[in-house]
Design an enzyme around this catalytic site. Structure first.
Site, mmCIF file in Angstrom:
data_model
loop_
_atom_site.group_PDB
_atom_site.id
_atom_site.type_symbol
_atom_site.label_atom_id
_atom_site.label_comp_id
_atom_site.label_asym_id
_atom_site.label_seq_id
_atom_site.Cartn_x
_atom_site.Cartn_y
_atom_site.Cartn_z
ATOM 1 N N ARG A 110 0.839 -1.197 0.000
ATOM 2 C CA ARG A 110 0.000 0.000 0.000
ATOM 3 C C ARG A 110 0.873 1.244 0.000
ATOM 4 O O ARG A 110 1.840 1.340 0.755
ATOM 5 C CB ARG A 110 -0.907 0.003 1.228
ATOM 6 C CG ARG A 110 -1.870 -1.173 1.242
ATOM 7 C CD ARG A 110 -2.782 -1.149 2.441
ATOM 8 N NE ARG A 110 -3.537 0.100 2.444
ATOM 9 C CZ ARG A 110 -3.874 0.759 3.547
ATOM 10 N NH1 ARG A 110 -3.529 0.295 4.726
ATOM 11 N NH2 ARG A 110 -4.565 1.874 3.471
ATOM 12 N N SER A 111 0.512 2.213 -0.808
ATOM 13 C CA SER A 111 1.259 3.460 -0.903
ATOM 14 C C SER A 111 1.347 4.166 0.447
ATOM 15 O O SER A 111 2.396 4.705 0.811
ATOM 16 C CB SER A 111 0.609 4.379 -1.941
ATOM 17 O OG SER A 111 1.277 5.612 -2.001
ATOM 18 N N ALA A 114 4.057 2.485 2.335
ATOM 19 C CA ALA A 114 5.362 2.731 1.716
ATOM 20 C C ALA A 114 5.874 4.123 2.065
ATOM 21 O O ALA A 114 7.082 4.328 2.239
ATOM 22 C CB ALA A 114 5.267 2.568 0.205
ATOM 23 N N VAL A 136 3.225 -15.427 2.315
ATOM 24 C CA VAL A 136 4.243 -14.908 3.220
ATOM 25 C C VAL A 136 4.688 -13.546 2.709
ATOM 26 O O VAL A 136 4.959 -13.360 1.520
ATOM 27 C CB VAL A 136 5.436 -15.883 3.362
ATOM 28 C CG1 VAL A 136 6.602 -15.220 4.063
ATOM 29 C CG2 VAL A 136 5.006 -17.117 4.146
ATOM 30 N N LEU A 137 4.739 -12.604 3.622
ATOM 31 C CA LEU A 137 5.152 -11.239 3.328
ATOM 32 C C LEU A 137 6.567 -11.043 3.854
ATOM 33 O O LEU A 137 6.893 -11.498 4.952
ATOM 34 C CB LEU A 137 4.198 -10.252 4.010
ATOM 35 C CG LEU A 137 2.709 -10.487 3.725
ATOM 36 C CD1 LEU A 137 1.849 -9.678 4.681
ATOM 37 C CD2 LEU A 137 2.394 -10.149 2.281
ATOM 38 N N GLU A 138 7.397 -10.373 3.078
ATOM 39 C CA GLU A 138 8.766 -10.074 3.509
ATOM 40 C C GLU A 138 8.822 -8.586 3.823
ATOM 41 O O GLU A 138 9.005 -7.762 2.936
ATOM 42 C CB GLU A 138 9.777 -10.431 2.420
ATOM 43 C CG GLU A 138 9.733 -11.880 1.983
ATOM 44 C CD GLU A 138 8.953 -12.094 0.700
ATOM 45 O OE1 GLU A 138 8.588 -11.112 0.039
ATOM 46 O OE2 GLU A 138 8.702 -13.262 0.369
ATOM 47 N N TYR A 171 1.676 -24.205 -10.030
ATOM 48 C CA TYR A 171 2.383 -24.437 -8.775
ATOM 49 C C TYR A 171 1.908 -25.695 -8.050
ATOM 50 O O TYR A 171 2.714 -26.456 -7.518
ATOM 51 C CB TYR A 171 2.235 -23.206 -7.861
ATOM 52 C CG TYR A 171 3.284 -23.152 -6.792
ATOM 53 C CD1 TYR A 171 4.575 -22.722 -7.081
ATOM 54 C CD2 TYR A 171 3.009 -23.546 -5.493
ATOM 55 C CE1 TYR A 171 5.552 -22.683 -6.109
ATOM 56 C CE2 TYR A 171 3.972 -23.505 -4.508
ATOM 57 C CZ TYR A 171 5.248 -23.074 -4.822
ATOM 58 O OH TYR A 171 6.213 -23.043 -3.854
#
Length: 194
Positions: A110-111, A114, A136-138, A171
């Site tokens: 999301r801006s 950020a 999974v978020l990094e 996948y």
């Protein structure tokens, strides 16, 4: 073709794209679906590992990864996980996402986040055709102040593109699909690369 909000709703209604729990209409905008933060995190723990040789023997890479990654950290819904400047953390989405063989998903930060220095996905923002599981978020805090992240806050947006034909190797049908059906903040499995 990138799906618009009307088509996203149609694909959700038809079960072609599955997001559980199903997002409300208010979470579906022009070309994306808002995705929320789950409650599981992992961080780099205190360690004495001087480096990880990413192309070294698989056993050594696996051993090094085990030494540097924390066990899962579970945060209660009304509590915060603090990401400090210069820190990387893994987290997981609240929602499970399942895509068919002919749709690829794209995860965007999301801006508004950020602009505070929060990178939601360091590089891995493609959700492969045939994917199923939590994403999974990094996270990386490139700002100058700690950021409090709470479970179930809106963290990213997911949009979808229809492929020219169903993928021949989606996948869910790959032998080397090392993250399929993941439910937690799974650490790197680079040691399983061929």
């Amino acid at each position: 073709m990138r799906l618009c909000d009307t088509h996203i709703e149609e694909y959700l209604d038809a079960g072609k794209i599955v997001i559980t729990p199903r997002p409300p209409k208010s979470a579906i905008s022009g070309v994306s679906v808002d995705i929320r933060l789950g409650n599981e995190f992992r961080v780099f723990s205190e360690h004495t590992t001087p480096y990880i040789d990413l192309s070294g023997p698989k056993e050594e890479v696996s051993s090094a990864l085990d030494k540097v990654m924390s066990e899962p950290i579970i945060i209660a819904k009304n509590e915060s996980f603090f990401l400090h400047p210069g820190e990387l953390a893994l987290a997981v989405t609240y929602e499970n996402v399942t895509l068919p063989d002919d749709i690829v998903g794209w995860l965007d930060g999301r801006s508004s986040l950020a602009r505070l220095g929060l990178m939601v996905h360091v590089t891995a923002h493609r959700i492969d055709p045939g994917w199923s599981g939590k994403i999974v978020l990094e996270f990386y805090n490139s700002g100058k102040i700690p950021l409090a992240l709470r479970p179930e806050m809106t963290i990213a947006a997911l949009n979808f593109e229809v492929l020219s034909a169903p993928a021949a190797r989606p996948y869910n049908k790959r032998v080397d699909a090392k993250y399929q059906v993941q439910q937690g903040a799974v650490a790197s499995r680079i040691n399983q690369d061929n």
